[in-house]
Scaffold this active site. Sequence first.
Site, PDB file in Angstrom:
ATOM      1  N   LYS A 162      53.758  19.321  81.244  1.00 42.82           N
ATOM      2  CA  LYS A 162      52.478  18.812  81.693  1.00 42.82           C
ATOM      3  C   LYS A 162      52.591  18.096  83.037  1.00 42.82           C
ATOM      4  CE  LYS A 162      51.508  17.576  76.894  1.00 42.82           C
ATOM      5  NZ  LYS A 162      51.525  16.421  75.972  1.00 42.82           N
ATOM      6  N   ASP A 205      65.502  17.070  87.677  1.00 41.19           N
ATOM      7  CA  ASP A 205      66.419  16.010  87.270  1.00 41.19           C
ATOM      8  C   ASP A 205      67.813  16.629  87.165  1.00 41.19           C
ATOM      9  OD1 ASP A 205      67.567  13.785  86.094  1.00 41.19           O
ATOM     10  OD2 ASP A 205      65.851  13.347  84.835  1.00 41.19           O
TER      11      ASP A 205
HETATM   12  C1  PRP Z   1      60.292  17.249  83.022  1.00 38.74           C
HETATM   13  C2  PRP Z   1      59.903  17.898  84.340  1.00 38.74           C
HETATM   14  C3  PRP Z   1      60.759  19.121  84.397  1.00 38.74           C
HETATM   15  C4  PRP Z   1      62.004  18.707  83.622  1.00 38.74           C
HETATM   16  C5  PRP Z   1      63.056  18.386  84.605  1.00 38.74           C
HETATM   17  O1  PRP Z   1      59.508  17.791  82.017  1.00 38.74           O
HETATM   18  O2  PRP Z   1      58.537  18.221  84.391  1.00 38.74           O
HETATM   19  O3  PRP Z   1      60.139  20.229  83.788  1.00 38.74           O
HETATM   20  O4  PRP Z   1      61.676  17.545  82.860  1.00 38.74           O
HETATM   21  O5  PRP Z   1      64.238  18.022  83.955  1.00 38.74           O
HETATM   22  P1  PRP Z   1      65.630  18.771  84.177  1.00 38.74           P
HETATM   23  O6  PRP Z   1      65.767  19.045  85.643  1.00 38.74           O
HETATM   24  O7  PRP Z   1      66.648  17.765  83.705  1.00 38.74           O
HETATM   25  O8  PRP Z   1      65.662  20.015  83.361  1.00 38.74           O
HETATM   26  P2  PRP Z   1      59.413  17.191  80.534  1.00 38.74           P
HETATM   27  O9  PRP Z   1      60.351  17.957  79.642  1.00 38.74           O
HETATM   28  O10 PRP Z   1      59.594  15.703  80.577  1.00 38.74           O
HETATM   29  O11 PRP Z   1      57.925  17.587  80.090  1.00 38.74           O
HETATM   30  P3  PRP Z   1      56.502  17.087  80.653  1.00 38.74           P
HETATM   31  O12 PRP Z   1      56.336  17.687  82.037  1.00 38.74           O
HETATM   32  O13 PRP Z   1      55.502  17.646  79.694  1.00 38.74           O
HETATM   33  O14 PRP Z   1      56.496  15.575  80.680  1.00 38.74           O
END
Ligand code: PRP
Length: 181
Positions: free
Chosen positions: A45, A105
């Site tokens: 999201k 991240d």
């Molecule tokens: C977050 C962000 C990325 C992912 C990055 O999503 O939007 O998709 O984490 O992390 P990484 O580089 O360590 O893989 P999240 O899973 O928190 O979902 P959200 O966007 O619904 O909050």
Amino acid sequence: MHLNHPDITKVLVTADQISVRVAELAAELDEYYADKDPLLVGVLKGAVPFMADLSRAMELSTTQDWMAVSSYGSGTISSGVVRILKDLDTDLDGRHVLIVEDIIDSGLTLSWLTSNLATRGAASVEVVTLLRKPDAAKVKIDVRWVGFDIPSDFVVGYGLDYNERYRSLDGVGVLAPSVYS
Ligand code: PRP
């Protein structure tokens, strides 16, 4: 919700800085995709505000679609194994795909996503992310457009959440440890 909030200990990127950078990125994308009819793929999201602002700052006519993915594993640590919760409605055959992310991240989500989309016959798959934490990277990904490199703190705002809260903050800041400890 304004970034000047008691749960935010440090401001990393203000709403004004985001809007200036979004305009710059949009101009670069307009030029790069001038004759490519790009499909913007937002990752739910967190990418919702960035997708909304970026696509509206672009002069090009774009189409948009969304994916929801979830990485297996516990807590906030990304495992690299990704499950599709909501897939695209669009056929990618021959399309120029631009993945729109709020943050990279570890890079594991995006690494999986770029290879997954590339197997669907897309003509190209590129990435634009508003934020990137270079110190946290576990895999190297080719990201063509990055808004801001930020430190590896626990950040929220402009789409980024803690327990589904703070997504509506107008900028990006560091969450007070007292909130999550
Ligand atoms: C977050 C962000 C990325 C992912 C990055 O999503 O939007 O998709 O984490 O992390 P990484 O580089 O360590 O893989 P999240 O899973 O928190 O979902 P959200 O966007 O619904 O909050």
